[in-house]
Motif scaffolding. Structure first.
Motif, PDB file in Angstrom:
ATOM      1  N   UNK A 287       0.824  -1.207   0.000  1.00 29.00           N
ATOM      2  CA  UNK A 287       0.000   0.000   0.000  1.00 29.00           C
ATOM      3  C   UNK A 287       0.861   1.261   0.000  1.00 29.00           C
ATOM      4  N   UNK A 288       0.463   2.255  -0.819  1.00 24.71           N
ATOM      5  CA  UNK A 288       1.085   3.581  -0.791  1.00 24.71           C
ATOM      6  C   UNK A 288       0.163   4.521  -0.025  1.00 24.71           C
ATOM      7  N   UNK A 289       0.690   5.125   1.042  1.00 21.41           N
ATOM      8  CA  UNK A 289      -0.143   5.937   1.937  1.00 21.41           C
ATOM      9  C   UNK A 289      -0.259   7.372   1.450  1.00 21.41           C
ATOM     10  N   UNK A 294      -4.417   7.509   2.925  1.00 18.44           N
ATOM     11  CA  UNK A 294      -4.126   8.152   4.203  1.00 18.44           C
ATOM     12  C   UNK A 294      -5.419   8.494   4.938  1.00 18.44           C
ATOM     13  N   UNK A 295      -6.415   8.964   4.197  1.00 17.01           N
ATOM     14  CA  UNK A 295      -7.698   9.313   4.820  1.00 17.01           C
ATOM     15  C   UNK A 295      -8.392   8.081   5.390  1.00 17.01           C
ATOM     16  N   UNK A 296      -8.211   6.929   4.742  1.00 13.14           N
ATOM     17  CA  UNK A 296      -8.854   5.685   5.169  1.00 13.14           C
ATOM     18  C   UNK A 296      -7.861   4.750   5.857  1.00 13.14           C
ATOM     19  N   UNK A 297      -6.870   5.321   6.498  1.00 13.68           N
ATOM     20  CA  UNK A 297      -5.752   4.544   7.025  1.00 13.68           C
ATOM     21  C   UNK A 297      -6.198   3.413   7.951  1.00 13.68           C
ATOM     22  N   UNK A 298      -7.088   3.694   8.890  1.00 10.52           N
ATOM     23  CA  UNK A 298      -7.472   2.678   9.859  1.00 10.52           C
ATOM     24  C   UNK A 298      -8.266   1.545   9.207  1.00 10.52           C
ATOM     25  N   UNK A 299      -8.981   1.855   8.133  1.00  6.94           N
ATOM     26  CA  UNK A 299      -9.751   0.826   7.429  1.00  6.94           C
ATOM     27  C   UNK A 299      -8.862  -0.028   6.530  1.00  6.94           C
ATOM     28  N   UNK A 300      -7.683   0.489   6.174  1.00  9.17           N
ATOM     29  CA  UNK A 300      -6.828  -0.178   5.193  1.00  9.17           C
ATOM     30  C   UNK A 300      -5.551  -0.768   5.773  1.00  9.17           C
ATOM     31  N   UNK A 301      -4.941  -0.105   6.734  1.00  6.86           N
ATOM     32  CA  UNK A 301      -3.603  -0.490   7.148  1.00  6.86           C
ATOM     33  C   UNK A 301      -3.578  -1.839   7.858  1.00  6.86           C
ATOM     34  N   UNK A 369      12.491  -0.928  -0.560  1.00 10.47           N
ATOM     35  CA  UNK A 369      12.470   0.272   0.258  1.00 10.47           C
ATOM     36  C   UNK A 369      11.043   0.702   0.542  1.00 10.47           C
ATOM     37  N   UNK A 370      10.859   2.012   0.755  1.00 13.79           N
ATOM     38  CA  UNK A 370       9.558   2.543   1.141  1.00 13.79           C
ATOM     39  C   UNK A 370       9.172   3.718   0.258  1.00 13.79           C
ATOM     40  N   UNK A 371       7.861   3.912   0.109  1.00 13.97           N
ATOM     41  CA  UNK A 371       7.385   5.186  -0.409  1.00 13.97           C
ATOM     42  C   UNK A 371       7.687   6.267   0.626  1.00 13.97           C
ATOM     43  N   UNK A 372       7.913   7.483   0.154  1.00 10.73           N
ATOM     44  CA  UNK A 372       8.145   8.586   1.077  1.00 10.73           C
ATOM     45  C   UNK A 372       6.977   8.740   2.044  1.00 10.73           C
ATOM     46  N   UNK A 373       5.769   8.395   1.607  1.00  8.72           N
ATOM     47  CA  UNK A 373       4.584   8.533   2.449  1.00  8.72           C
ATOM     48  C   UNK A 373       4.515   7.507   3.571  1.00  8.72           C
ATOM     49  N   UNK A 374       5.413   6.524   3.590  1.00  6.48           N
ATOM     50  CA  UNK A 374       5.373   5.481   4.617  1.00  6.48           C
ATOM     51  C   UNK A 374       5.620   6.031   6.016  1.00  6.48           C
ATOM     52  N   UNK A 375       6.105   7.267   6.120  1.00  2.00           N
ATOM     53  CA  UNK A 375       6.343   7.869   7.430  1.00  2.00           C
ATOM     54  C   UNK A 375       5.075   7.914   8.277  1.00  2.00           C
ATOM     55  N   UNK A 377       2.824   5.484   8.548  1.00  2.00           N
ATOM     56  CA  UNK A 377       2.618   4.187   9.176  1.00  2.00           C
ATOM     57  C   UNK A 377       3.470   3.146   8.460  1.00  2.00           C
ATOM     58  N   UNK A 378       4.289   2.447   9.199  1.00  2.00           N
ATOM     59  CA  UNK A 378       5.007   1.314   8.619  1.00  2.00           C
ATOM     60  C   UNK A 378       5.270   0.288   9.707  1.00  2.00           C
ATOM     61  N   UNK A 379       5.673  -0.892   9.304  1.00  2.00           N
ATOM     62  CA  UNK A 379       5.825  -2.003  10.231  1.00  2.00           C
ATOM     63  C   UNK A 379       6.869  -1.701  11.301  1.00  2.00           C
ATOM     64  N   UNK A 380       6.596  -2.139  12.518  1.00  2.00           N
ATOM     65  CA  UNK A 380       7.580  -1.999  13.590  1.00  2.00           C
ATOM     66  C   UNK A 380       8.521  -3.200  13.644  1.00  2.00           C
ATOM     67  N   UNK A 381       8.435  -4.045  12.591  1.00  2.00           N
ATOM     68  CA  UNK A 381       9.298  -5.224  12.550  1.00  2.00           C
ATOM     69  C   UNK A 381      10.319  -5.157  11.408  1.00  2.00           C
ATOM     70  N   UNK A 382      10.624  -3.937  10.970  1.00  2.00           N
ATOM     71  CA  UNK A 382      11.697  -3.748   9.997  1.00  2.00           C
ATOM     72  C   UNK A 382      13.026  -4.102  10.664  1.00  2.00           C
TER      73      UNK A 382
END
Length: 399
Positions: A287-289, A294-301, A369-375, A377-382
């Motif tokens: 997913x690219x945030x 980003x607006x639907x983050x909780x429904x998608x992430x 890597x990551x999209x710049x928008x990943x800031x 929300x991204x995994x805490x298991x990187x």
């Protein structure tokens, strides 16, 4: 496309007002004289050849600006230091604006043709707008003859490009004429190809290397329609794909992975393997945030680690069916190791980043890597990995 405007640019256009213009950039003082009037010369030092329509000055060349008082000049900010020979830009002196349309040194060149769309996807990174933007495709068609013929691939996106009707087909024809050896990758929802005449028109153009990337988000129609927020879209998309393949067009199935799509990934893979086996490529995408995502983050992430089991099963199903499958926008350390051969460095160079947790990872050059928008929300298991693919932190701990 990258745009800069009045706050960062300075134009000098003596005499009559300069028109909006799409120009080829060169740093070659030996360019043929008849071509120069419609080109821009990149001034990096004291050499200023005559006859170019525009002169674009990088910061270190501003000392020569006085010698160009009677020429059309653009003073470039540091953000555009990357501009080089063979690039294509659109100049709008009236608005003191410049848009970078094409970079010869980049493998990631994409043209957005329209912001209009007949879907309203929950995770759309380019939220649609109902605007009259037909001028965009005119500029793109104008730029095609200026693009390096050795370009490997161009991307076409939107919005929904096929809403442009005949103008969309004009673009494909122009690309075939001016860039016959360049692959054309079109992102479309495929719905308008439910009309067999549309698919037949595209087939008759006979572009030598055209791929249509079409999303299918579920094996269940109501789930797909919910994700794209359009009733009946699933039926039109599947029938559109069938019509395109009937016309021998290459089709890529694209699946964006998020909370609404991950659970039935294995069932979707079974559906594709049984019913769309003729697809030329299947791309399973992180997913690219941006935009609606980003607006639907909780429904998608959902953390990619939490759908690793479903993703691994889906890839195995598609691979066993001998389908061409790739993973986009997903980090190696979050994937089952069996999936690494399918993972691609897919993120465009101008928006690819790495997180602080990636420091010391020896597989960084292989990872998406990551999209710049990943800031947001991204995994805490990187986890940084060593050259053999083991976590660096375990290695330091003697594990």
């Amino acid at each position: 496309m990258i745009a800069l405007s009045a706050a960062q640019l300075s134009f000098n256009t003596p005499g009559a007002d300069a028109p909006r213009q799409t120009i080829f950039l060169s740093d070659n003082p030996g360019r043929p004289m008849p071509l120069r009037q419609r080109e821009g010369f990149l001034v990096r030092d004291g050499e200023v050849p005559e006859g170019f329509g525009w002169y674009l000055l990088h910061g270190e060349a501003t000392a020569v600006a006085a010698r160009l008082a009677n020429q059309r000049v653009v003073l470039l900010p540091p953000e555009l230091d990357y501009l080089g020979d063979g690039d294509v830009v659109r100049l709008n002196p009236e608005r003191t604006a410049l848009r970078v349309l094409y970079r010869r040194s980049s493998p990631h060149n994409h043209f957005l043709l329209t912001e209009r769309c007949n879907n309203y996807c929950l995770m759309c990174s380019q939220p649609p707008r109902n605007v009259n933007d037909g001028w965009i495709i005119d500029e793109v068609i104008e730029a095609l003859p200026l693009i390096d013929r050795d370009t490997v691939e161009l991307g076409i996106t939107g919005g929904e490009p096929t809403l442009l009707g005949e103008r969309f087909f004009d673009l494909v024809r122009s690309a075939k004429s001016f860039l016959p050896d360049t692959a054309l990758h079109v992102l479309t929802n495929g719905r308008l190809f439910v009309n067999p005449v549309q698919a037949e028109t595209l087939g008759k153009i006979n572009h030598p290397d055209l791929m249509l990337g079409i999303p299918v988000y579920s094996d269940l129609a109501h789930v797909h329609d919910y994700v794209v927020q359009a009733d009946g879209a699933y039926d039109e998309t599947i029938r559109g794909i069938l019509n395109l393949k009937r016309e021998r067009q290459k089709v890529e199935i694209r699946v964006v992975l998020h909370k609404q799509t991950y659970a039935r990934l294995p069932q979707l893979a079974e559906f594709i393997a049984r019913n769309l086996l003729f697809a030329d490529h299947v791309a399973l995408m992180g997913l690219e945030l941006m935009g609606f995502a980003r607006a639907n983050l909780e429904e998608l992430w959902i953390d990619p680690v939490d759908y690793r089991e479903e993703l691994t099963a889906a890839v195995n199903i598609l691979s066993r069916a001998r389908m061409n499958v790739s993973l986009y926008n997903l980090q190696h350390c979050l994937l089952d190791r069996s999936l690494w051969p399918f993972a691609r460095r897919s993120i465009s160079d101008w928006k690819q980043e790495y997180m602080p947790e990636c420091d010391g990872c020896e597989l960084r050059t292989q990872c998406a890597g990551f999209f710049a928008s990943a800031k947001y929300r991204y995994s805490d298991r990187i986890t940084p990995l060593d050259g053999s693919g083991w976590p660096v932190r375990n290695q330091k701990a003697g594990g």
